[in-house]
Scaffold this motif. Structure first.
Motif, PDB file in Angstrom:
ATOM      1  N   TYR A  69     -12.832   1.619   0.207  1.00  0.00           N
ATOM      2  CA  TYR A  69     -11.855   2.383   0.986  1.00  0.00           C
ATOM      3  C   TYR A  69     -11.796   3.835   0.506  1.00  0.00           C
ATOM      4  CZ  TYR A  69      -7.429   4.231   2.600  1.00  0.00           C
ATOM      5  OH  TYR A  69      -6.468   5.038   3.139  1.00  0.00           O
ATOM      6  N   HIS A 124      -5.384  -0.695   1.036  1.00  0.00           N
ATOM      7  CA  HIS A 124      -5.518   0.758   0.981  1.00  0.00           C
ATOM      8  C   HIS A 124      -4.394   1.436   0.197  1.00  0.00           C
ATOM      9  CE1 HIS A 124      -2.652   0.691   4.312  1.00  0.00           C
ATOM     10  NE2 HIS A 124      -2.483   1.977   4.120  1.00  0.00           N
ATOM     11  N   ALA A 173      -6.058   4.488  10.726  1.00  0.00           N
ATOM     12  CA  ALA A 173      -4.828   3.755  11.038  1.00  0.00           C
ATOM     13  C   ALA A 173      -3.676   4.241  10.168  1.00  0.00           C
ATOM     14  CB  ALA A 173      -5.048   2.259  10.858  1.00  0.00           C
ATOM     15  N   ASP A 174      -3.943   4.514   8.903  1.00  0.00           N
ATOM     16  CA  ASP A 174      -2.919   5.018   7.989  1.00  0.00           C
ATOM     17  C   ASP A 174      -2.402   6.372   8.461  1.00  0.00           C
ATOM     18  OD1 ASP A 174      -1.328   4.816   5.646  1.00  0.00           O
ATOM     19  OD2 ASP A 174      -2.805   5.947   4.485  1.00  0.00           O
ATOM     20  N   ALA A 209     -15.431   0.365   8.355  1.00  0.00           N
ATOM     21  CA  ALA A 209     -14.170  -0.335   8.087  1.00  0.00           C
ATOM     22  C   ALA A 209     -13.206   0.540   7.295  1.00  0.00           C
ATOM     23  CB  ALA A 209     -14.440  -1.637   7.336  1.00  0.00           C
ATOM     24  N   SER A 210     -13.693   1.223   6.268  1.00  0.00           N
ATOM     25  CA  SER A 210     -12.807   2.070   5.460  1.00  0.00           C
ATOM     26  C   SER A 210     -12.311   3.267   6.270  1.00  0.00           C
ATOM     27  CB  SER A 210     -13.513   2.531   4.190  1.00  0.00           C
ATOM     28  OG  SER A 210     -14.606   3.375   4.477  1.00  0.00           O
ATOM     29  N   VAL A 251      -9.519   2.033   8.601  1.00  0.00           N
ATOM     30  CA  VAL A 251      -8.272   1.821   7.857  1.00  0.00           C
ATOM     31  C   VAL A 251      -7.597   3.161   7.563  1.00  0.00           C
ATOM     32  CG1 VAL A 251      -7.279   0.995   5.685  1.00  0.00           C
ATOM     33  CG2 VAL A 251      -8.972  -0.392   6.887  1.00  0.00           C
ATOM     34  N   LYS A 252      -8.368   4.165   7.150  1.00  0.00           N
ATOM     35  CA  LYS A 252      -7.785   5.488   6.877  1.00  0.00           C
ATOM     36  C   LYS A 252      -7.236   6.103   8.156  1.00  0.00           C
ATOM     37  CE  LYS A 252      -6.515   8.922   4.434  1.00  0.00           C
ATOM     38  NZ  LYS A 252      -5.335   8.771   3.600  1.00  0.00           N
TER      39      LYS A 252
END
Length: 133
Positions: free
Chosen positions: A48, A2, A62-63, A55-56, A59-60
């Motif tokens: 992403y 990412h 989590a960021d 999934a994307s 991840v975003k």
């Protein structure tokens, strides 16, 4: 994946982004040219960036949660910058989260003590030679 383009474009913070244009598509192209998995890596990066898959989105989330936790931790250590910027962006970040679980974690970060694990966790002062009898 990412943040892979940031090795070339830099991790531009929110104030600087008002004045900076980054070419992340060129960065991912240059970074993945002439390598075996170039098509797969580019596909992952584009997935992403589109934020269309679960999934994307995870991840975003989590960021964003990582950044928020850093602000809360710095405030708990006595720094004032995190507290100042949190006041302005707190609701903005929560509203940008995709998943319910991320929103739940976000709320827990706001009410929890990020240093509790250190103060009350297993250590010399709680379970070792510094523990009071």
């Amino acid at each position: 994946m990412h943040d892979i383009t940031e090795t070339r474009t830099g991790d531009v913070q929110s104030m600087s982004r008002m004045y900076t244009t980054r070419d992340e598509k060129l960065a991912i192209t240059d970074q993945t040219t002439d390598i075996t998995l170039s098509a797969e890596l580019r596909a992952l990066w584009h997935e992403y960036e589109a934020r269309q898959t679960l999934a994307s989105q995870i991840v975003k989330d989590a960021d964003n949660l990582d950044c928020e936790l850093e602000c809360v931790e710095s405030t708990a250590r006595g720094e004032t910058f995190g507290r100042k910027i949190q006041k302005n962006i707190r609701t903005t970040i929560r509203d940008r989260l995709f998943t319910d679980s991320a929103k739940t974690l976000y709320d827990a970060i706001q009410t929890g003590d990020p240093l509790d694990w250190f103060v009350h966790g297993r250590g010399r002062h709680t379970h070792g030679d510094w523990k009071k009898a």
